[in-house]
Design a protein around this motif. Structure first.
Motif, PDB file in Angstrom:
ATOM      1  N   PHE A   1       7.020  28.769  66.914  1.00 28.95           N
ATOM      2  CA  PHE A   1       5.797  29.546  66.660  1.00 28.95           C
ATOM      3  C   PHE A   1       6.060  30.624  65.607  1.00 28.95           C
ATOM      4  CE2 PHE A   1       4.197  28.695  71.313  1.00 28.95           C
ATOM      5  CZ  PHE A   1       4.118  27.343  71.021  1.00 28.95           C
TER       6      PHE A   1
ATOM      7  N   GLY B   1       0.706  25.324  69.360  1.00 29.50           N
ATOM      8  CA  GLY B   1       0.734  26.775  69.158  1.00 29.50           C
ATOM      9  C   GLY B   1       0.691  27.563  70.454  1.00 29.50           C
ATOM     10  N   VAL B   2       0.599  26.842  71.566  1.00 30.99           N
ATOM     11  CA  VAL B   2       0.597  27.506  72.880  1.00 30.99           C
ATOM     12  C   VAL B   2       1.483  26.698  73.823  1.00 30.99           C
ATOM     13  CG1 VAL B   2      -0.804  28.297  74.837  1.00 30.99           C
ATOM     14  CG2 VAL B   2      -1.798  28.276  72.537  1.00 30.99           C
TER      15      VAL B   2
ATOM     16  N   GLY C   1       1.776  32.377  67.742  1.00 29.45           N
ATOM     17  CA  GLY C   1       1.552  31.473  68.861  1.00 29.45           C
ATOM     18  C   GLY C   1       1.614  32.252  70.160  1.00 29.45           C
TER      19      GLY C   1
ATOM     20  N   ASP D   1      -5.194  25.241  67.967  1.00 27.75           N
ATOM     21  CA  ASP D   1      -3.849  24.985  68.468  1.00 27.75           C
ATOM     22  C   ASP D   1      -3.830  23.954  69.589  1.00 27.75           C
ATOM     23  OD1 ASP D   1      -2.339  26.640  66.876  1.00 27.75           O
ATOM     24  OD2 ASP D   1      -2.617  28.386  68.159  1.00 27.75           O
TER      25      ASP D   1
ATOM     26  N   MET E   1      -3.039  32.981  68.559  1.00 29.02           N
ATOM     27  CA  MET E   1      -3.455  31.606  68.889  1.00 29.02           C
ATOM     28  C   MET E   1      -4.739  31.267  68.145  1.00 29.02           C
ATOM     29  SD  MET E   1      -4.409  30.043  72.619  1.00 29.02           S
ATOM     30  CE  MET E   1      -6.100  30.539  72.661  1.00 29.02           C
TER      31      MET E   1
ATOM     32  N   LEU F   1       3.853  36.509  67.806  1.00 32.26           N
ATOM     33  CA  LEU F   1       3.877  35.836  69.109  1.00 32.26           C
ATOM     34  C   LEU F   1       3.348  36.753  70.201  1.00 32.26           C
ATOM     35  CD1 LEU F   1       6.060  33.938  67.650  1.00 32.26           C
ATOM     36  CD2 LEU F   1       6.816  33.515  69.971  1.00 32.26           C
TER      37      LEU F   1
ATOM     38  N   ALA G   1       9.940  27.277  71.794  1.00 30.34           N
ATOM     39  CA  ALA G   1       8.584  27.628  71.369  1.00 30.34           C
ATOM     40  C   ALA G   1       8.598  28.897  70.514  1.00 30.34           C
ATOM     41  CB  ALA G   1       7.684  27.821  72.589  1.00 30.34           C
TER      42      ALA G   1
ATOM     43  N   ARG H   1       5.723  29.145  62.379  1.00 27.42           N
ATOM     44  CA  ARG H   1       4.325  28.781  62.087  1.00 27.42           C
ATOM     45  C   ARG H   1       3.424  30.008  61.948  1.00 27.42           C
ATOM     46  NH1 ARG H   1       4.958  24.418  66.823  1.00 27.42           N
ATOM     47  NH2 ARG H   1       6.558  23.241  65.710  1.00 27.42           N
TER      48      ARG H   1
END
Ligand SMILES: NC(=O)c1ccc[n+]([C@@H]2O[C@H](COP(=O)([O-])OP(=O)(O)OC[C@H]3O[C@@H](n4cnc5c(N)ncnc54)[C@H](OP(=O)(O)O)[C@@H]3O)[C@@H](O)[C@H]2O)c1
Length: 269
Positions: A127, A83-84, A133, A5, A1, A176, A123, A130
């Motif tokens: 994530f 991101g969360v 996350g 975010d 994280m 993650l 998610a 990305r």
């Protein structure tokens, strides 16, 4: 994280979710707040913007409605800043199984299991793309203590715990982190909403919601994957988990245990 975010919180209009919103805003995170009550979300968003200077997007959605749930899934997939995920929206039903119908629990299953799972999957994929996350899933101590809760609620929270841990295993290598939070009884509206007055609870087992979230976030900051805010000695959880792990090598074998007296014959493959 990352500190930049955006944090998406479900069930943010009151209770545990609203405190998570306040705490993440204080840390400087922009927010997406999801719940059904637009007015309450709007009041909270205005206060957080004023007090902490963060951007707050409001998404009024009933997560038991598939179309509205899919809208939130798509938002997680398409907003690169998120991101969360705090997968917090949940409900309880204070009714015994005997005398109830399956429909009495359908919304609970839709919210606690289906919505939490679908948002978790959305998610995790977003994530991973990305580069990382975090997902915070609100389970409950009833996920490991079914003796003190209703069958469907306890089952739903055991699901969330198991889902969280397995999801973490599947995705940790992609950056993650999945934390399961197991609150004990916490002073929020969930009790009245479920049909059980909070005054029926022994105050000795009831935690203030701010204290509960602060402990859960301290566990998150410390990298815990399972956080039980009320548990005094973490070694007790570690011993419980170690006992579970000891079972692992023997849970799947090509023959039943001898105590069942099954005469094993050669079966064709
Ligand atoms: N409080 C406890 O003792 C306790 C203990 C263990 C675990 N937990 C878990 O912690 C989480 C939060 O509980 P809480 O105590 O904060 O509950 P709460 O005070 O009743 O708040 C629940 C939140 O979820 C939202 N929500 C309810 N139904 C929804 C729906 N269909 N669609 C979208 N949002 C919905 C509510 O907002 P709207 O009404 O505006 O939609 C509210 O913001 C839950 O998962 C719960 O199971 C709570």
């Amino acid at each position: 994280m990352s500190t930049k975010d955006t944090v998406l919180i479900t069930g943010a209009s009151t209770g545990i979710g609203a405190v998570y919103a306040e705490r993440f805003a204080k840390r400087g995170h922009n927010l997406v707040l999801v719940a059904r009550d637009f007015q309450r979300l709007e009041t909270l968003a205005a206060r957080l913007w004023e007090q902490h200077g963060v951007n707050v997007v409001i998404e009024a959605a009933d997560l038991t409605n598939r179309t509205e749930l899919e809208r939130i899934e798509q938002l997680i997939a398409s907003d690169p800043h998120i991101g969360v995920l705090v997968n917090n929206a949940g409900m309880a039903v204070s009714k015994p199984i005997i005398g109830s119908t399956p429909d009495d629990f359908q919304k609970l299953i839709d919210l606690n299991v289906t919505a939490a799972t679908r948002l978790g999957i959305a998610a995790a994929n977003a994530f991973a793309k990305r580069g990382g996350g975090a997902i915070i899933n609100l389970s409950s101590v009833l996920g490991v203590a079914h003796e003190i809760g209703g069958a469907v609620y306890a089952g739903s929270k055991a699901f969330v715990l198991s889902f969280s841990r397995a999801l973490h295993n599947e995705t940790a290598s992609l950056g993650l982190r999945v934390q399961a939070v197991l609150p004990g009884a916490t002073r929020t509206e969930i009790w009245e909403r479920s049909g059980r007055g909070i005054e029926t609870l022994d105050p000795a087992i009831l935690m203030d919601v701010h204290d509960m979230v602060d402990a859960a976030l301290a566990g998150f900051d410390a990298g815990e994957l399972v956080t039980i805010p009320a548990l005094p000695d973490v070694a007790d959880w570690q011993a419980f988990d170690a006992a579970r792990l000891k079972l692992l090598p023997n849970l799947s074998r090509n023959a039943p245990a001898s105590r069942y007296g099954v005469k094993v014959v050669e079966h064709a493959a």
